[in-house]
Design an enzyme around this catalytic site. Sequence first.
Site, PDB file in Angstrom:
ATOM      1  N   HIS A  67      57.297  63.005  53.528  1.00 38.11           N
ATOM      2  CA  HIS A  67      55.969  62.562  53.093  1.00 38.11           C
ATOM      3  C   HIS A  67      55.090  62.272  54.305  1.00 38.11           C
ATOM      4  CE1 HIS A  67      53.240  60.196  50.354  1.00 38.11           C
ATOM      5  NE2 HIS A  67      52.910  59.681  51.529  1.00 38.11           N
ATOM      6  N   GLU A  68      55.607  61.509  55.252  1.00 39.06           N
ATOM      7  CA  GLU A  68      54.823  61.154  56.445  1.00 39.06           C
ATOM      8  C   GLU A  68      54.568  62.382  57.322  1.00 39.06           C
ATOM      9  OE1 GLU A  68      53.395  58.344  56.317  1.00 39.06           O
ATOM     10  OE2 GLU A  68      54.652  57.650  54.675  1.00 39.06           O
ATOM     11  N   HIS A  71      51.532  64.249  56.085  1.00 38.45           N
ATOM     12  CA  HIS A  71      50.303  63.670  56.650  1.00 38.45           C
ATOM     13  C   HIS A  71      50.108  64.166  58.079  1.00 38.45           C
ATOM     14  CE1 HIS A  71      49.410  60.874  53.420  1.00 38.45           C
ATOM     15  NE2 HIS A  71      50.590  60.286  53.522  1.00 38.45           N
TER      16      HIS A  71
END
Length: 156
Positions: A67-68, A71
């Site tokens: 998820h990170e 980004h």
Amino acid sequence: MDDKQLQQWVERVSLQYFGRPFLHLASFNSRLKATGGRYFTNSHNIEISPHQLEAFGQEETEKIIKHELCHYHLHILKRGYKHRDMDFKQLLAQVGGSRFCNTLPERSARTGAAYKYMLLCTQCELKYYRKRRMDVNKYRCGKCGGKLIIKVLDKI
């Protein structure tokens, strides 16, 4: 697991799932309780909650890392890196990252606290249950506009 091992893990996941290197710092931050991780747009660093690793294991933590990294890579490529952006949603689904992290066991126990106060309308006798005390002189009943009285509930 320490920060050095986490750094290697993030770099490995980045190459394996994104085909691009992770060139910045990844570290644990034990203050993260309500979130699994954070990506910093200024420094491009990533922080991961060690509590997620302890509570749910490596598989769930790897989803947070993905998820990170979504980004991270989208921001570097100047594409939509925010949660609401379609680029982010598509890449997250493609790599198998998690949209939300699991709630930590000690947090879920705290949020389920019992009500401490009951507000009672003097006209229609409607009851409102509250966890926090409030000034009954400032508010009226939402149903009939009557005066409210407050009662402290006993702990069961």
